[in-house]
Design an enzyme around this catalytic site. Sequence first.
Site, short mmCIF file in Angstrom:
data_model
loop_
_atom_site.label_atom_id
_atom_site.label_comp_id
_atom_site.label_asym_id
_atom_site.label_seq_id
_atom_site.Cartn_x
_atom_site.Cartn_y
_atom_site.Cartn_z
N ASP A 121 0.89 -1.17 0.00
CA ASP A 121 0.00 0.00 0.00
C ASP A 121 0.92 1.21 0.00
O ASP A 121 1.93 1.22 0.73
CB ASP A 121 -0.89 -0.03 1.25
CG ASP A 121 -1.95 1.06 1.27
OD1 ASP A 121 -1.62 2.23 0.96
OD2 ASP A 121 -3.10 0.76 1.62
N LEU A 157 0.55 3.91 1.33
CA LEU A 157 0.51 4.59 2.62
C LEU A 157 1.59 4.06 3.56
O LEU A 157 1.92 4.69 4.56
CB LEU A 157 -0.86 4.32 3.26
CG LEU A 157 -1.50 5.44 4.04
CD1 LEU A 157 -1.58 6.71 3.22
CD2 LEU A 157 -2.91 5.02 4.46
N SER A 158 2.13 2.90 3.24
CA SER A 158 3.07 2.21 4.13
C SER A 158 4.52 2.51 3.74
O SER A 158 4.96 2.15 2.64
CB SER A 158 2.79 0.70 4.04
OG SER A 158 3.95 -0.06 4.29
N PRO A 159 5.27 3.18 4.63
CA PRO A 159 6.64 3.56 4.28
C PRO A 159 7.56 2.35 4.11
O PRO A 159 8.43 2.33 3.24
CB PRO A 159 7.08 4.43 5.46
CG PRO A 159 6.19 4.03 6.61
CD PRO A 159 4.89 3.63 5.99
N SER A 199 6.65 -0.43 2.99
CA SER A 199 6.33 -1.00 1.68
C SER A 199 7.20 -0.34 0.61
O SER A 199 7.70 -1.02 -0.30
CB SER A 199 4.85 -0.77 1.33
OG SER A 199 4.01 -1.59 2.10
#
EC number: 2.5.1.18
Lengths: 226, 226
Positions: free
Chosen positions: A13, A15-17, A19
Amino acid sequence: MGPLPRTLDFFYDVLSPYSWLAFEVLCRYKNIWNVSLQLRPTLIAGIMKDSGNQPPAMLPRKATYLKNDIRLLGQHLQVPIHFPKDFFSVILGKGSLTAMRFLTALKMEQPEMLEKVSRELWMRVWSRDEDITQPQSILAAAEKAGMSTGQVQGLLERISTPQVKDQLRETTEAACKYGAFGLPVTVAHLDDQAHMLFGSDRMELLAHLLGEKWMGPVPPAVNARL
Amino acid sequence: MGPLPRTLDFFYDVLSPYSWLAFEVLCRYKNIWNVSLQLRPTLIAGIMKDSGNQPPAMLPRKATYLKNDIRLLGQHLQVPIHFPKDFFSVILGKGSLTAMRFLTALKMEQPEMLEKVSRELWMRVWSRDEDITQPQSILAAAEKAGMSTGQVQGLLERISTPQVKDQLRETTEAACKYGAFGLPVTVAHLDDQAHMLFGSDRMELLAHLLGEKWMGPVPPAVNARL
């Protein structure tokens, strides 16, 4: 002919750092290791709900640590990641539903653009502290990645269709079935076994499982280009 | 004369499996990198209470993941780690107060034995699924590490003194001041700055901060001995 490439499913996602960090390392290695990297846009809010987990930043001491950890990892991994000023409002408040539906539609229709557009969305939210919830924000990211205005508008019109919504839901459920309680999740399919690895810090272990060589987060061939 | 070694404070509890993994990697590198490794026995229960954190295994999906993660990391890191059969009773129920007070007393009186005895306690609880709460269990571990029965009994008599209790409390508080919300915590003291690293998966980042070379979790010189 060499052995067939092993499939890596990468659930993420924007939004996920972590990631983003894992994504960049995997994109660097996908042409070095004998793997087929499958980018799978996933909704982190769905994972949290289904697993009963809480975002780590909800615990104050973890939030403080995260900020420094991401700064240090960004330097080490050579990814221009920076914490947004108002983390709680940007990351926990606004969410990523529109962006992840857009990436889902993109994967269905122009999968060859998925890597670049994902990166541009991360560059917005996790590097320049810019919005990713509004259509014009997504348009700007996709254009920067090389798409035409017409292509992007066509996709934006389709993000609310049942096909796109169902696909994002199915991908999120697939990650949950592999045992996800957060993102990123990398699933390595090896010899009829699926190994689920959580986070951005199992890449050396992944190399070990694949029988490939780990050359650090910035392998020499990539380093020469950076 | 070369530059002075940098100090690494390593806060750990033998109840914590990731502490064991980080401990072995740091013990391998302490003679390769220009560092002074300070082993600091800490009480994980105190860290959890002070930070408001929960052990990860409290979330069912994390518990499932942990089990597999530790198995894979054990193979990769060449540490003979195995999950105890009744994890919740052994790890969350019985705790490690006696064991960590013993290691605290040991550090005060025979610090040269701390590495070996810590390892033997991990071998008991995290490899052979044996008790570490009873005096005879601690005696067995310390004897295996090379201590005499008399030495161990002398230390066991001192684990309830205010000096030992206070020292363990102070070390646990020191970890909290560095921002600990779990263990292990490695604090690298560099150029008047203290970098706190959580977990066993920041060792390559630690090498980067130290300006030292990362050669994987089993560096070649160690591999030749294993």
